[in-house]
Scaffold this motif. Structure first.
Motif, PDB file in Angstrom:
ATOM      1  N   ASP A  54     -15.622   6.537 -10.201  1.00 54.23           N
ATOM      2  CA  ASP A  54     -15.565   8.073 -10.916  1.00 54.23           C
ATOM      3  C   ASP A  54     -16.640   8.813 -11.006  1.00 54.23           C
ATOM      4  O   ASP A  54     -17.260   7.715 -12.630  1.00 54.23           O
ATOM      5  N   ASP A  55     -17.738   8.836 -10.456  1.00 54.66           N
ATOM      6  CA  ASP A  55     -18.778   9.212 -11.157  1.00 54.66           C
ATOM      7  C   ASP A  55     -18.802  10.589 -11.064  1.00 54.66           C
ATOM      8  O   ASP A  55     -20.129  11.677 -10.627  1.00 54.66           O
ATOM      9  N   PHE A  78     -24.094   7.013  -2.392  1.00 59.42           N
ATOM     10  CA  PHE A  78     -24.405   8.353  -2.664  1.00 59.42           C
ATOM     11  C   PHE A  78     -23.846   9.516  -3.436  1.00 59.42           C
ATOM     12  O   PHE A  78     -23.507  10.330  -4.329  1.00 59.42           O
ATOM     13  N   ASN A  79     -23.143   9.666  -2.159  1.00 57.99           N
ATOM     14  CA  ASN A  79     -22.218  10.584  -2.591  1.00 57.99           C
ATOM     15  C   ASN A  79     -20.874  11.018  -3.112  1.00 57.99           C
ATOM     16  O   ASN A  79     -20.387  12.188  -3.652  1.00 57.99           O
ATOM     17  N   HIS A  80     -21.042   9.413  -3.847  1.00 62.24           N
ATOM     18  CA  HIS A  80     -19.742  10.063  -4.901  1.00 62.24           C
ATOM     19  C   HIS A  80     -20.195  10.144  -6.516  1.00 62.24           C
ATOM     20  O   HIS A  80     -19.764  10.027  -6.951  1.00 62.24           O
ATOM     21  N   VAL A  81     -21.759  10.296  -5.928  1.00 64.08           N
ATOM     22  CA  VAL A  81     -22.593  10.227  -7.296  1.00 64.08           C
ATOM     23  C   VAL A  81     -22.518  12.062  -7.572  1.00 64.08           C
ATOM     24  O   VAL A  81     -23.618  12.592  -6.623  1.00 64.08           O
ATOM     25  N   ASN A  82     -23.042  12.504  -8.355  1.00 65.75           N
ATOM     26  CA  ASN A  82     -22.877  13.878  -9.136  1.00 65.75           C
ATOM     27  C   ASN A  82     -24.644  14.650  -9.079  1.00 65.75           C
ATOM     28  O   ASN A  82     -24.660  14.389 -10.437  1.00 65.75           O
ATOM     29  N   ILE A  83     -25.699  14.025  -8.387  1.00 61.06           N
ATOM     30  CA  ILE A  83     -26.469  13.882  -8.441  1.00 61.06           C
ATOM     31  C   ILE A  83     -26.741  15.318  -9.180  1.00 61.06           C
ATOM     32  O   ILE A  83     -27.900  14.707  -9.841  1.00 61.06           O
ATOM     33  N   VAL A  93     -31.334   7.740 -11.563  1.00 61.40           N
ATOM     34  CA  VAL A  93     -29.850   7.489 -10.188  1.00 61.40           C
ATOM     35  C   VAL A  93     -30.935   6.524  -9.591  1.00 61.40           C
ATOM     36  O   VAL A  93     -32.005   6.906  -8.935  1.00 61.40           O
ATOM     37  N   ALA A  94     -30.115   4.782  -9.247  1.00 62.48           N
ATOM     38  CA  ALA A  94     -31.447   3.498  -8.311  1.00 62.48           C
ATOM     39  C   ALA A  94     -30.375   3.497  -7.913  1.00 62.48           C
ATOM     40  O   ALA A  94     -28.737   3.624  -8.336  1.00 62.48           O
ATOM     41  N   ARG A  95     -30.253   2.766  -6.207  1.00 62.55           N
ATOM     42  CA  ARG A  95     -29.268   2.715  -5.639  1.00 62.55           C
ATOM     43  C   ARG A  95     -29.801   1.944  -4.736  1.00 62.55           C
ATOM     44  O   ARG A  95     -30.794   1.354  -4.653  1.00 62.55           O
ATOM     45  N   VAL A  96     -28.866   1.031  -3.615  1.00 61.58           N
ATOM     46  CA  VAL A  96     -29.446  -0.133  -3.005  1.00 61.58           C
ATOM     47  C   VAL A  96     -30.250   0.517  -1.675  1.00 61.58           C
ATOM     48  O   VAL A  96     -29.571   1.063  -0.885  1.00 61.58           O
ATOM     49  N   PRO A  97     -31.866   0.288  -2.086  1.00 65.23           N
ATOM     50  CA  PRO A  97     -32.319   0.574  -0.199  1.00 65.23           C
ATOM     51  C   PRO A  97     -31.810   0.925   0.612  1.00 65.23           C
ATOM     52  O   PRO A  97     -31.734   2.073   1.626  1.00 65.23           O
TER      53      PRO A  97
END
Length: 516
Positions: A54-55, A78-83, A93-97
């Protein structure tokens, strides 16, 4: 920097330890990020979460209050994160490329095979000791049409794998995959495809090359160096000093003792002639001539000068006479044994000089034009790895066997170390005259029923197929007689991959419609 890693499993341990290299301090917890677990981030500047955590905005606020500065995603999505909220709170915020398209594609095909072949159900039956095949029959994927929705990186790799099953591919996507667009009459590859396919090119140029022909051969004795030792007078063989074929005999060694009445009479005549020559010097009879005649008879019957001199000195004769080897060589045949009678001219044994052998090769009539008498040939011996020598072609049979259309070729081979034996197999390599021609590595050439082709680079990572005509072949090199010219850039590694890529994208052979 202290980092809290949530949703942790032991599967990730080795990868995390290797990637970290003792640079950061990890706290590993197998819990999900939620509103009531956000407090666990206290003391950590970075928090690593998985796709199901839960982000939402309230959770991000709690993480910020706990002192978190970096949010690291264990996923590409990253659509589960409230950017927007993260940006507002100053959280980076960083993610797997990206995921490996090959891993995902291979897993997808593995699932397809498991479903088709009912592997999960079959495995369950085996655990229950049920080996029935009822209801477990699948179908061949060969020749089936496979539908793929989405032709991005993963979809493209799945299509390639299924193409290997000889499936017909039906793909659909709203956006065309630019990397899959074929070049004009050829193939366009991505940088990644170039690396994975090990596509290597080289600029072709002229070089010296000659034709080469490899013939199978067998080693045999040089017939010109076989010496037959025969009896010059009739008699009985009392003793053989060498009784085994293969024994080596030196020149001057004793070979056999012969009892011969004729020879004994001739020796007695020689002794009597000597006595009369000494005792009757003033006789009207020329005893010197008689002595010479008796001596010549002994010489003609094979006695050596030393043996005749011994008879003259001792004036005694023995019932048997020893005969000596006239040459050095290996016994290859024993024709008479002890106690046997031999006639005048009868063969006792044969001696062969094996210091030189013949490599007798079989050559077809259409190959004869490439054979030049007295030319040098290279001879290799499979029974002696690494052993090879040069020999000279000494003989080509003037007659052709009408049934086999095969001719005999003889190459003289030195055997000074006595390692070679008659009967050994050999390979005779004949090389023609060197010529200045355009050559390519054999791996660069694709051979098919309708012709021969190579792949030529036409631009940056773009290639086109071109038909060529081959000439001579020498080892790993092949002559290009037409279709290419010096300066062309040709694929020397990965040509089959380009061929498969063209077939996949165009559904036709790149040589279709070409003429040479």
């Amino acid at each position: 920097m202290e980092t809290l890693i949530l949703a942790h499993t032991n599967l990730k341990n080795d990868y995390l330890i290797k990637a970290n290299g003792n640079k950061h301090k990890f706290r590993l917890l197998d819990v999900r990020l939620k509103g009531d677990t956000a407090y666990l981030a206290k003391g950590a500047k970075a928090v690593s979460i998985f796709v199901n955590d839960d982000d939402s905005a309230p959770v991000l606020e709690k993480l910020k209050e706990a002192g978190m500065q970096f949010l690291v995603l264990q996923s590409a999505g990253f659509n589960h994160v409230n950017i927007e909220k993260a940006k507002e709170l100053g959280i980076r915020v960083a993610r797997v490329p990206a995921y490996s398209p090959y891993a995902v594609a291979e897993h997808t095909v593995a699932l397809m095979l498991a479903l088709n072949r009912k592997l999960i159900r079959a495995n369950s039956r085996v655990h229950d000791s049920n080996f029935s095949l009822d209801g477990l029959t699948g179908f061949e994927m060969h020749g089936k049409t496979a539908g793929i929705i989405g032709t991005g990186k993963v979809g493209e790799v799945i299509a390639r794998i299924l193409y290997g099953f000889d499936c017909k591919i039906l793909a659909s996507d709203q956006v065309e995959n630019e990397a899959s667009k074929p070049a004009d009459g050829g193939v366009q590859l991505s940088e990644q495809q170039m690396q994975l396919g090990n596509i290597l090119t080289d600029t072709i140029k002229g070089g010296m090359m000659g034709s080469q022909m490899v013939l199978t051969a067998t080693l045999n004795a040089d017939q010109k160096k076989i010496k037959a030792v025969s009896a010059r007078v009739m008699g009985r063989i009392e003793r053989l000093y060498f009784k085994n074929e293969g024994d080596y005999v030196r020149k001057g060694d004793k070979l056999y003792d012969l009892y011969s009445e004729e020879l004994n009479s001739a020796k007695q005549e020689y002794v009597l002639a000597l006595d009369k020559e000494n005792n009757l010097e003033n006789s009207l009879i020329d005893f010197k001539a008689l002595t010479r005649s008796a001596k010549n008879k002994l010489v003609l019957w094979g006695l050596s000068a030393a043996q005749i001199r011994e008879i003259a000195v001792k004036r005694l004769t023995t019932p048997t006479t020893t005969f000596y080897s006239p040459v050095s060589g290996t016994i290859t045949n024993i024709a008479a044994g002890e106690g046997e009678y031999t006639m005048e001219g009868g063969t006792i044994l044969k001696l062969t000089d094996l210091s030189t052998l013949w490599a007798e090769a079989q050559v077809y009539t259409y190959q004869l034009a490439q054979v030049e008498k007295n030319s040098v040939a290279s001879v290799q011996f499979p029974d002696l790895p690494g052993k090879h020598t040069d020999g000279r072609i000494e003989f080509a049979n003037p007659e052709i066997n009408p049934q086999t259309r095969i001719n005999l070729l003889r190459v003289s081979v030195s055997n000074s170390e006595n390692l070679l034996k008659p009967g050994m197999p050999a390979f005779v390599t004949l090389k023609g005259k060197q010529q200045d021609v355009i050559t390519l590595p054999s791996d660069a050439v694709l051979r098919a029923e309708n012709g021969v082709s190579v792949w030529v680079q036409t631009g940056d990572r773009s290639f086109t197929s071109r038909m060529v005509k081959l000439g001579m072949e020498d080892g790993n090199q092949v002559e290009i007689k037409s279709g290419l010219q010096s300066g062309d850039i040709v694929v020397i590694s990965g040509a089959y991959l380009l061929n498969s890529e063209y077939l996949f994208k165009n559904g036709a052979n790149p040589m279709e419609g070409m003429k040479m």
